[in-house]
Structures are given as C-alpha cells and as structure tokens.
Scaffold this motif. Sequence first.
Motif: not given
Length: 73
Positions: A22-35, A40-45, A47-55
């Motif tokens: 993947a190009s650096p731009c693609t990787i950056s786009a995926y990274r930014d979306t995951w961040r 968002f999930a951390a706020t809703r749950t 929890k800290s982002p590092s404590a989030l899991d699939f469940a």
Amino acid sequence: MSALAITLQAFFSDRLLRERHASPCTISAYRDTWRLLLRFAATRTSKSPSALDFADFDVSLVCAFLDHLLRLT
C-alpha cells in the motif's frame, strides 16, 4: 496488549505494507480512520483506546461512529 491491538498492528505491518504494498497515503488514511474510531469508541465505552478489544465493538457503536462522521462533514 489486547487482541485488537495485536490485530491492528499486524494489519498495518503485514497486510498493508508487505502483502498489499500500500502507498503511504493509503496507510495514512487507514491510520487516521482507525484513530477516529478508537477515540470515538473510547469515549462511548469510558475506556482508554489501548484498553479496547473486539468485544467493545458492535453494530450500534459502528453505526453511531458512521453517523458521527457524517455530522463532521
């Protein structure tokens, strides 16, 4: 380290970089979306982002995240 963290790390280092070349731009786009999703999930749950899991991710959380993204634009 959670299973989610391990999977994300493998996704970026193995899948995107080594397998998909993947190009650096693609990787950056995926990274930014995951961040955004993890924050968002951390706020809703409460929890800290590092404590989030699939469940912590379900249909309602993902739909709420997508609605949130639509409101940002």
